[in-house]
Motif scaffolding. Structure first.
Motif, PDB file in Angstrom:
ATOM      1  N   VAL A  30      -0.358  -8.735  -6.880  1.00 58.50           N
ATOM      2  CA  VAL A  30      -0.933  -8.078  -5.888  1.00 58.50           C
ATOM      3  C   VAL A  30      -0.813  -6.485  -5.858  1.00 58.50           C
ATOM      4  O   VAL A  30       0.013  -6.023  -5.801  1.00 58.50           O
ATOM      5  N   ALA A  31      -2.152  -6.228  -5.539  1.00 58.63           N
ATOM      6  CA  ALA A  31      -2.203  -4.861  -5.371  1.00 58.63           C
ATOM      7  C   ALA A  31      -1.887  -4.301  -4.058  1.00 58.63           C
ATOM      8  O   ALA A  31      -1.501  -4.877  -2.952  1.00 58.63           O
ATOM      9  N   LYS A  32      -1.651  -2.859  -4.039  1.00 64.43           N
ATOM     10  CA  LYS A  32      -0.947  -2.345  -2.711  1.00 64.43           C
ATOM     11  C   LYS A  32      -1.949  -2.570  -1.495  1.00 64.43           C
ATOM     12  O   LYS A  32      -1.515  -2.520  -0.247  1.00 64.43           O
ATOM     13  N   ASP A  33      -3.292  -2.933  -1.643  1.00 62.41           N
ATOM     14  CA  ASP A  33      -4.240  -3.333  -0.506  1.00 62.41           C
ATOM     15  C   ASP A  33      -4.045  -4.921  -0.490  1.00 62.41           C
ATOM     16  O   ASP A  33      -5.308  -5.456   0.318  1.00 62.41           O
ATOM     17  N   LEU A  34      -3.145  -5.434  -1.033  1.00 60.99           N
ATOM     18  CA  LEU A  34      -3.124  -6.906  -0.905  1.00 60.99           C
ATOM     19  C   LEU A  34      -4.338  -7.779  -1.867  1.00 60.99           C
ATOM     20  O   LEU A  34      -4.215  -9.193  -1.577  1.00 60.99           O
ATOM     21  N   PRO A  87       3.814  -4.632  -1.876  1.00 55.50           N
ATOM     22  CA  PRO A  87       2.670  -4.186  -1.925  1.00 55.50           C
ATOM     23  C   PRO A  87       2.583  -2.821  -1.001  1.00 55.50           C
ATOM     24  O   PRO A  87       2.054  -1.564  -1.382  1.00 55.50           O
ATOM     25  N   GLY A 105       0.779  -3.372  -8.988  1.00 54.53           N
ATOM     26  CA  GLY A 105       0.692  -4.518  -8.837  1.00 54.53           C
ATOM     27  C   GLY A 105       2.064  -5.292  -8.692  1.00 54.53           C
ATOM     28  O   GLY A 105       3.037  -4.759  -9.475  1.00 54.53           O
ATOM     29  N   SER A 106       2.335  -5.949  -7.364  1.00 54.56           N
ATOM     30  CA  SER A 106       3.653  -6.700  -7.365  1.00 54.56           C
ATOM     31  C   SER A 106       3.822  -8.075  -7.685  1.00 54.56           C
ATOM     32  O   SER A 106       2.609  -8.742  -7.493  1.00 54.56           O
TER      33      SER A 106
END
Length: 183
Positions: A30-34, A87, A105-106
């Motif tokens: 999951v990216a920082k922008d979800l 994120p 990425g989480s």
């Protein structure tokens, strides 16, 4: 079962034991922008996947800054830092540190990356997060470099990782001056 060290104490790792030459598992983080970010598999670019326990530590922050500067210079390559950080925390870190040349990425949702790449810490005080590791995946989706850092509190071999990324990155095709014919 694979192991690494945390301040001199052995910790067990769990998950698949991927090796150089293996097809890189395709997983989503999951990216920082979800938004979803795909790691592994066939891609237009090579990938260097930098795995850190948490961006909220001095060593992880330093490592991320270094890869933001150095690995991002390699053409036709994508730099992805994977951790268990949420994120939102990753976004805040990138903003504060001026990180703009890589993707964070989480792996917090299902720990799919950590399990698929064998970097999930299974024992000790950091159980449940990823160890420190680096993977290079070429454009064909093959793992060409793997480093599980022998001591989680120490940084990886930057020179070897970036050299492996440079070798794995596809060379841009030069366009022909004659529309495909010989010049």
């Amino acid at each position: 079962m694979a192991t690494t060290m945390l301040k001199g104490n052995e910790v067990q790792l769990s998950g698949a034991d991927v090796k150089v030459g293996d097809i890189a598992p395709v997983v989503t983080v999951v990216a920082k922008d979800l938004k979803d970010v795909q790691v592994g598999g066939k891609n237009e670019k090579s990938q260097i996947v930098v795995v850190v326990p948490s961006l909220d530590t001095a060593v992880c922050a330093s490592e991320t800054r270094k890869f933001n500067e150095e690995a991002a210079k390699v053409e036709n390559a994508e730099v992805i830092v994977v951790s268990m950080d949420l994120p939102f925390a990753m976004g805040r870190f990138c903003t504060t540190e001026g990180i703009e040349n890589l993707t964070v990425g989480s792996d917090f949702r299902a720990k799919a990356f950590s399990k698929s790449y064998g970097v999930l810490i299974a024992s000790g005080p950091l159980a449940g997060v990823a160890c420190r590791a680096v993977f290079v995946i070429n454009a064909d989706g093959i793992i060409t470099y793997k480093e599980i850092c022998p001591e989680i509190t120490e940084e990886p071999n930057y020179e070897a990782a970036i050299a492996a990324l440079s070798l794995a990155a596809p060379v841009a095709q030069a366009s022909s001056c004659c529309g495909g014919g010989a010049c």
